[in-house]
Motif scaffolding. Structure first.
Motif, PDB file in Angstrom:
ATOM      1  N   ASN A 276      -4.736  -4.049  -5.667  1.00 29.35           N
ATOM      2  CA  ASN A 276      -4.272  -4.538  -4.301  1.00 29.35           C
ATOM      3  C   ASN A 276      -4.491  -5.989  -4.045  1.00 29.35           C
ATOM      4  O   ASN A 276      -3.669  -6.856  -3.531  1.00 29.35           O
ATOM      5  CB  ASN A 276      -5.142  -3.952  -3.295  1.00 29.35           C
ATOM      6  CG  ASN A 276      -4.700  -4.105  -1.757  1.00 29.35           C
ATOM      7  OD1 ASN A 276      -5.080  -4.904  -1.103  1.00 29.35           O
ATOM      8  ND2 ASN A 276      -3.893  -3.480  -1.395  1.00 29.35           N
TER       9      ASN A 276
ATOM     10  N   LEU B 122       0.939  -1.331  -0.046  1.00 31.44           N
ATOM     11  CA  LEU B 122      -0.047   0.079   0.099  1.00 31.44           C
ATOM     12  C   LEU B 122       0.912   1.271   0.157  1.00 31.44           C
ATOM     13  O   LEU B 122       0.431   2.414  -0.683  1.00 31.44           O
ATOM     14  CB  LEU B 122      -1.130   0.001   1.425  1.00 31.44           C
ATOM     15  CG  LEU B 122      -1.876  -0.778   1.329  1.00 31.44           C
ATOM     16  CD1 LEU B 122      -2.712  -0.836   2.465  1.00 31.44           C
ATOM     17  CD2 LEU B 122      -3.180  -0.278   0.009  1.00 31.44           C
TER      18      LEU B 122
ATOM     19  N   THR C  70      -9.754   0.356   3.185  1.00 33.04           N
ATOM     20  CA  THR C  70      -9.129  -0.779   3.696  1.00 33.04           C
ATOM     21  C   THR C  70      -9.637  -1.034   5.117  1.00 33.04           C
ATOM     22  O   THR C  70      -9.094  -1.662   5.936  1.00 33.04           O
ATOM     23  CB  THR C  70      -7.660  -0.705   3.732  1.00 33.04           C
ATOM     24  OG1 THR C  70      -7.337   0.345   4.450  1.00 33.04           O
ATOM     25  CG2 THR C  70      -7.027  -0.705   2.326  1.00 33.04           C
TER      26      THR C  70
END
Length: 797
Positions: A365, A222, A240
């Motif tokens: 991600n 990240l 998140t």
């Protein structure tokens, strides 16, 4: 082979981790010896008192200060302050010989190999052969630590890695050394799960083990993505957090809480010790992290990190300018599409299909995470479920990477990777080629995972002690409405599982609970009321109460309150045993429900209490009646009965909530000798079922309704009214608090009877309902309910 029992442990090192682990062993009833080094010099205060370095109070200063600091910290590391008496402190010079009498020695000193090895050298001189000896390290290779130690030491030595805080985070990694015996590993695996209440995971001796290897990869990934995608700190935390089943602190807020220096230490360790990791460069710290480290912007411990609080305003760090600016609320169209999807696992397909920046973020991600975890097998573990278990238990994820991958679709996950020029490990393609399309399947109430060597799915071990409602809900469903699912747990026991938002109790839930009692009385032996959501129940559906009160539909509201009361009494006086299994937040109506069950099997992490004062009413589902009844039952000859009644009154009046199930005994919400506590929440439903079965099979008799509740009448009412007048006059309570308290006083006193009298439960329930209803006509009560519905916080008006 002799049975191994842990009666006493020695914890070497009393820092945040050491004291936290010591407290958790004390939580489960184990005697603890907590040792640390001797201070090198006196403090000014010690000099002023004329103390010397040889005085015991000085020699034990470091360990005592550390433990006292831990016991005062919030959230507390200990279930009940009384449990701290199970911990004895000492130092590594005067008291090290005492380790000969313990069953388990755990080293929790600073993360330096040379210091750890010197500690083990000292310990071996006093350790009794056969005693377990382990290290709570977050990354130092286990095989280095036991070099030069005896065969018996090495046979009984391994890593046992708790996550901080030890009480709350469930991951317990067990890392074998080169000579660790299988008996030791099997024992620790079982002990961690059964006694410590953990998710035990046996890991390989690789850098950062399982949890931190995957977790730090996710955070570092990240760090490198955030600028490339043009995302802010607040936006990443929005993406998140709870929307994907992660803690509210999400990513950057979590780093602030844990400490940036802690994360950097582990990331550097992986970078230095994993040169062959295909994502090696991702563990290299970005420039903005290096600058934050230089500036000592480490998070909460230094007052600023990715966030900074100035007065009451929260500022967020701009990662481009490294300046703080007012935090902005993040919004994404993709997230809006998930608002109607209650189950987190069902959101992932929608999230990766998003057309905005959020969709791009999730695709990138998840692609990197899926590729990474697939390539860590067999390096860090041979079994994929251990990676999922570690991330759920150590980082608070609701679903592990392989579970998320299954939810998106294995083939779809591979497509996401290819779009990012990534490849899964070859075993994933082999799995699909062999005809197995998912990493997990549910069969006959059990979870099966894909076993790479056999190319088949095999049962996840250790499930026999658990009942997982997700696994049996479809196959064992007996009844369902919009509020509950009733499942057959087997052996004649039913389970009533709430399915409403936050498990609030409204008409549909009460109808489902009555149906469960009907079914159990007709064809079964007992009933458990339990679920495996984040919280047992946050109470009655106050939105419904608010609408009825605003519309002045008082007859309907009176009927709704009576329906709640009648359902609670039905539970208490049913022909079958009823067991409540509370956990997490168990507030208001959820607490009342538990108080009316035949037995409560509470998870240790149960935060339970009657909090109705916060929304301007008194407990109206039998709670006010019940505390009056329990006060009556606790009156003893020679007691000042008013004092006993006052304690119960204050429990409701101050809206006290226990910080653990053990504290709930002090509040009188749980009852000693009747209710029980389980440390491992995963075992709770199975344990509740076992108690229901035992009660049914040992001749459960339907109780007789109570008509012998002693109320004190005017004698108690006068005391309460004087007390509430004084509190209002001193500005401790508001005028409306005063009115609510007097209504409660009237109910608990049994009205203004001229003398102590024996009354029925129904008499008290009628008083309770009348008081509750009258408070619902008050404007200030409606303001409190409306404020709670809007903000989730109580209003003081």
């Amino acid at each position: 082979m002799s049975k191994r029992i842990i009666k006493k442990v020695a914890i070497i090192g009393s820092g945040i981790m050491g004291s936290g682990i010591a407290c958790h062993f004390a939580n489960i009833g184990v005697e603890v010896l907590l040792l640390d080094i001797i201070p090198r010099e006196l403090t000014d205060a010690e000099k002023a008192k004329g103390l010397s370095i040889n005085d015991k109070i000085v020699r034990n200063r470091l360990v005592n200060d550390a433990l006292n600091h831990a016991l005062k910290s919030k959230p507390s590391p200990i279930y009940h302050q009384e449990f701290s008496k199970r911990i004895t402190t000492g130092n590594l010079e005067d008291d090290i010989a005492k380790v000969k009498d313990v069953d388990w020695i755990m080293e929790v000193v600073v993360e330096r190999l040379d210091i750890k090895k010197s500690v083990f050298e000292k310990l071996e001189k006093y350790r009794t052969p056969g005693t377990l000896i382990t290290s709570n390290t977050s990354g130092i290779p286990i095989h280095f630590m036991s070099e030069g130690r005896s065969d018996d030491f090495q046979k009984h030595f391994c890593g046992t890695h708790f996550f901080n805080p030890a009480r709350y985070l469930k991951l317990f990694e067990i890392i074998p050394g080169p000579k660790t015996s299988s008996e030791v590993l099997n024992f620790l695996n079982g002990y961690g799960e059964q006694f410590l209440g953990k998710t035990s995971v046996i890991a390989k001796d690789t850098p950062a083990f399982i949890g931190n290897r995957i977790g730090i990869f996710g955070i570092q990934s990240l760090f490198h993505q955030v600028k490339a995608l043009g995302l802010t700190v607040e936006e990443v935390d929005k993406l998140t957090g709870p929307v994907i089943g992660r803690p509210k602190s999400a990513t950057f807020r979590t780093v602030d809480v844990v400490g940036l220096d802690t994360l950097v230490h582990v990331a550097n360790g992986i970078y230095e010790n994993c040169p062959n990791d295909e994502a090696h460069e991702l563990f290299k710290l970005p420039d903005f992290i290096n600058t934050m480290m230089e500036n000592k912007w480490l998070g909460s411990k230094t007052g600023q990190g990715f966030y900074k609080k100035v007065d009451k305003e929260i500022l967020a760090l701009d990662l481009n300018t490294l300046e703080y600016k007012p935090s902005k609320k993040a919004n994404f169209a993709t997230l809006e599409l998930t608002k109607t999807i209650d189950k987190v696992i069902d959101r992932f397909k929608v999230l990766v299909s998003g057309k905005d920046k959020a969709g791009a973020f999730y695709r990138k991600n998840f692609a990197s995470m899926f590729a990474y975890v697939s390539n860590r097998i067999p390096e860090i573990t041979d079994e994929l479920y251990k990676i999922d278990d570690a991330m759920k238990a150590g980082f608070g994820w609701e679903h592990g990477p392989f579970q998320i991958w299954d939810a998106i679709g294995v083939q779809k996950g591979i497509e996401l990777m290819k779009a990012e020029n990534l490849e899964p490990a070859s075993w994933v393609q082999d799995m699909l080629a062999s005809g197995v399309g998912t990493f997990y399947t549910i069969k006959e109430g059990a979870t099966y995972f894909y076993n790479i060597p056999s190319k088949t799915q095999i049962k996840v071990p250790g499930q026999d002690s658990f009942i997982i409602l997700d696994n049996i809900r479809k196959s064992n469903q007996v009844f369902k409405n919009s509020g509950v699912v009733i499942e057959d747990l087997g052996d004649g026991i039913l389970n009533c599982e709430f399915q409403s938002k936050m498990n609030t109790i409204g008409g549909d839930v009460l109808a489902g609970l009555n149906k469960a009692i009907d079914l159990a009385e007709k064809d079964f032996q007992g009933l458990v009321i339990g679920n495996q959501a984040a919280n047992f129940s946050v109470g009655a559906n106050i939105g419904m109460i608010f609408m009825m009160a605003v519309e002045q539909e008082y007859d309907e509201l009176n009927a709704a309150i009576k329906y709640f009361q009648d359902t609670m009494m039905r539970m208490r006086y049913s022909a079958i045993p009823t067991i409540s299994a509370p956990h997490g937040m168990t507030l208001g109506g959820g607490c009342e429900l538990s108080m009316h069950a035949d037995k409560v099997v509470a998870a240790a992490e149960t935060y339970i209490g009657l909090v109705e004062f916060g929304v301007g009413v008194i407990p109206g589902g039998g709670g006010s009646k019940e505390v009056a009844l329990r006060a009556s039952d606790s009156f003893r000859k020679g007691d000042v009965e008013l004092n006993t009644l006052q304690e119960y009154f204050l429990t409701i009046g101050m809206a006290k909530v226990s910080t653990s199930a053990y504290e709930a005994f002090d509040l009188g919400v749980l009852q000693k000798g009747k209710d029980v506590v389980v440390v491992n929440k995963d075992r709770q439903i199975a344990t509740a079922k076992a108690y229901a079965k035992i009660m049914a099979e040992t001749g459960y008799t339907q109780p007789v309704k109570r008509k012998d509740v002693k109320v004190l009448g005017k004698q108690a009412l006068g005391m309460f009214l004087v007390g509430t007048d004084a509190m209002q006059a001193s500005n401790f309570i508001s005028e409306h608090d005063h009115k609510i308290a007097n209504k409660l006083a009237y109910v608990m006193a049994g009205g203004d009877l001229s003398e102590p009298t024996l009354v029925s439960e129904q008499y008290l329930l009628d008083l309770e309902r009348e008081a509750f209803l009258s408070l619902c006509t008050e404007r200030k009560t409606l303001e409190r309910i409306q404020h709670m519905l809007k903000t989730g916080k109580p209003l003081r008006n």
